[in-house]
Design a protein around this motif. Sequence first.
Motif, PDB file in Angstrom:
ATOM      1  N   TRP A  56       0.825  -1.219   0.000  1.00 15.84           N
ATOM      2  CA  TRP A  56       0.000   0.000   0.000  1.00 15.84           C
ATOM      3  C   TRP A  56       0.854   1.263   0.000  1.00 15.84           C
ATOM      4  O   TRP A  56       0.339   2.352  -0.275  1.00 15.84           O
ATOM      5  CB  TRP A  56      -0.955  -0.006   1.200  1.00 15.84           C
ATOM      6  N   ALA A  57       2.151   1.107   0.299  1.00 12.88           N
ATOM      7  CA  ALA A  57       3.038   2.274   0.297  1.00 12.88           C
ATOM      8  C   ALA A  57       3.478   2.634  -1.119  1.00 12.88           C
ATOM      9  O   ALA A  57       4.008   3.719  -1.336  1.00 12.88           O
ATOM     10  CB  ALA A  57       4.267   1.980   1.160  1.00 12.88           C
ATOM     11  N   CYS A 135       7.376  -0.602   1.911  1.00 11.13           N
ATOM     12  CA  CYS A 135       6.968  -0.796   3.313  1.00 11.13           C
ATOM     13  C   CYS A 135       7.242  -2.230   3.755  1.00 11.13           C
ATOM     14  O   CYS A 135       6.819  -3.167   3.087  1.00 11.13           O
ATOM     15  CB  CYS A 135       5.484  -0.480   3.469  1.00 11.13           C
ATOM     16  N   VAL A 137       6.679  -3.006   7.190  1.00 13.10           N
ATOM     17  CA  VAL A 137       6.154  -2.978   8.567  1.00 13.10           C
ATOM     18  C   VAL A 137       5.580  -4.341   8.981  1.00 13.10           C
ATOM     19  O   VAL A 137       5.731  -4.767  10.125  1.00 13.10           O
ATOM     20  CB  VAL A 137       5.090  -1.860   8.719  1.00 13.10           C
ATOM     21  N   CYS A 138       4.938  -5.032   8.058  1.00 14.27           N
ATOM     22  CA  CYS A 138       4.289  -6.299   8.439  1.00 14.27           C
ATOM     23  C   CYS A 138       5.233  -7.491   8.395  1.00 14.27           C
ATOM     24  O   CYS A 138       4.806  -8.629   8.650  1.00 14.27           O
ATOM     25  CB  CYS A 138       3.060  -6.542   7.576  1.00 14.27           C
ATOM     26  N   CYS A 143       2.647  -7.898   2.987  1.00 14.50           N
ATOM     27  CA  CYS A 143       1.634  -6.845   2.875  1.00 14.50           C
ATOM     28  C   CYS A 143       0.267  -7.438   2.556  1.00 14.50           C
ATOM     29  O   CYS A 143       0.154  -8.454   1.871  1.00 14.50           O
ATOM     30  CB  CYS A 143       2.047  -5.870   1.776  1.00 14.50           C
ATOM     31  N   SER A 144      -0.765  -6.764   3.035  1.00 12.94           N
ATOM     32  CA  SER A 144      -2.135  -7.236   2.796  1.00 12.94           C
ATOM     33  C   SER A 144      -2.643  -6.867   1.396  1.00 12.94           C
ATOM     34  O   SER A 144      -3.672  -7.359   0.962  1.00 12.94           O
ATOM     35  CB  SER A 144      -3.082  -6.631   3.844  1.00 12.94           C
ATOM     36  N   CYS A 151      -4.699  -1.837   4.329  1.00 11.82           N
ATOM     37  CA  CYS A 151      -3.431  -1.784   5.065  1.00 11.82           C
ATOM     38  C   CYS A 151      -3.694  -2.120   6.537  1.00 11.82           C
ATOM     39  O   CYS A 151      -4.618  -1.589   7.146  1.00 11.82           O
ATOM     40  CB  CYS A 151      -2.829  -0.383   4.930  1.00 11.82           C
ATOM     41  N   ARG A 152      -2.857  -2.995   7.094  1.00 10.66           N
ATOM     42  CA  ARG A 152      -3.048  -3.396   8.504  1.00 10.66           C
ATOM     43  C   ARG A 152      -2.545  -2.329   9.478  1.00 10.66           C
ATOM     44  O   ARG A 152      -2.976  -2.274  10.615  1.00 10.66           O
ATOM     45  CB  ARG A 152      -2.251  -4.682   8.794  1.00 10.66           C
ATOM     46  N   ARG A 153      -1.565  -1.526   9.050  1.00  7.71           N
ATOM     47  CA  ARG A 153      -0.956  -0.575   9.992  1.00  7.71           C
ATOM     48  C   ARG A 153      -0.887   0.821   9.369  1.00  7.71           C
ATOM     49  O   ARG A 153       0.205   1.381   9.219  1.00  7.71           O
ATOM     50  CB  ARG A 153       0.464  -1.036  10.362  1.00  7.71           C
ATOM     51  N   MET A 157       2.384   3.032   8.222  1.00  7.62           N
ATOM     52  CA  MET A 157       2.815   3.009   6.818  1.00  7.62           C
ATOM     53  C   MET A 157       3.006   4.435   6.288  1.00  7.62           C
ATOM     54  O   MET A 157       2.168   5.304   6.511  1.00  7.62           O
ATOM     55  CB  MET A 157       1.765   2.273   5.971  1.00  7.62           C
TER      56      MET A 157
HETATM   57  S1  SF4 Z   1       1.811  -1.617   6.997  1.00  3.57           S
HETATM   58 FE1  SF4 Z   1       1.664  -3.747   6.316  1.00  3.57          FE
HETATM   59  S2  SF4 Z   1      -0.248  -3.819   5.146  1.00  3.57           S
HETATM   60 FE2  SF4 Z   1       0.328  -1.660   5.316  1.00  3.57          FE
HETATM   61  S3  SF4 Z   1       1.539  -1.205   3.463  1.00  3.57           S
HETATM   62 FE3  SF4 Z   1       2.979  -1.796   5.071  1.00  3.57          FE
HETATM   63  S4  SF4 Z   1       3.308  -3.993   4.786  1.00  3.57           S
HETATM   64 FE4  SF4 Z   1       1.411  -3.426   3.681  1.00  3.57          FE
END
Ligand code: SF4
Length: 201
Positions: A56-57, A135, A137-138, A143-144, A151-153, A157
Amino acid sequence: MADNAKDRTFETAELPEYRVEAYVAEVPVPEYMESCVDIPTFLGYCEACPSYEKTWACPPFDFSVQDFWLGYRSFYMSGKKIVFDTRELGRKYAVEDFKEISRQILKKESHALEDELIKLEAQYPGSVALSMGSCDVCGEAGCSRPLGEPCRRPERMRHSVESVGGNVGLSVKKYLKQEIQWMSEERLPDYFILMGGLLKK
Ligand code: SF4
């Protein structure tokens, strides 16, 4: 080189010694857009990247990137120069070890810079941080976006400067007054440079 070299993770103590220097600059958004933003060119680079459409980034976005920039008044650039100890510079590495060492150092320092910029958002109401790269982060969950899920976070993000058309190499040269160094496949450069930023209202 051992067959499993590419799977090796280096302990912090094994990583080459370095120090981190900080460089900052701030310019009005219209000036930055005029000098360093080229949305079609950077979208082309993103389309050629394996992360395109995968997080999503990354582009494509469901918003106008041009309008996104225009929603802010000024762009604060924050660069980190990772300068290696001179004793490390002559050291020759196996290609896979070198890639892994570079990846670990850049990941660690990118995360530190991203944390710093996200904390800075709190001091400037309405601001948004721009980060570096895709990204992660997950982590291993991935990534979702490929699952068609939101986006989960979203609180964590952030889009990278390049993903919205910012030319980091040019920004570093023009505003941070530093030169980007290109890596060879087996020797450390004198330094790496990372740049993120904060768009202020
Ligand atoms: S926070 Fe997770 S779901 Fe959101 S863009 Fe980053 S990797 Fe993907």
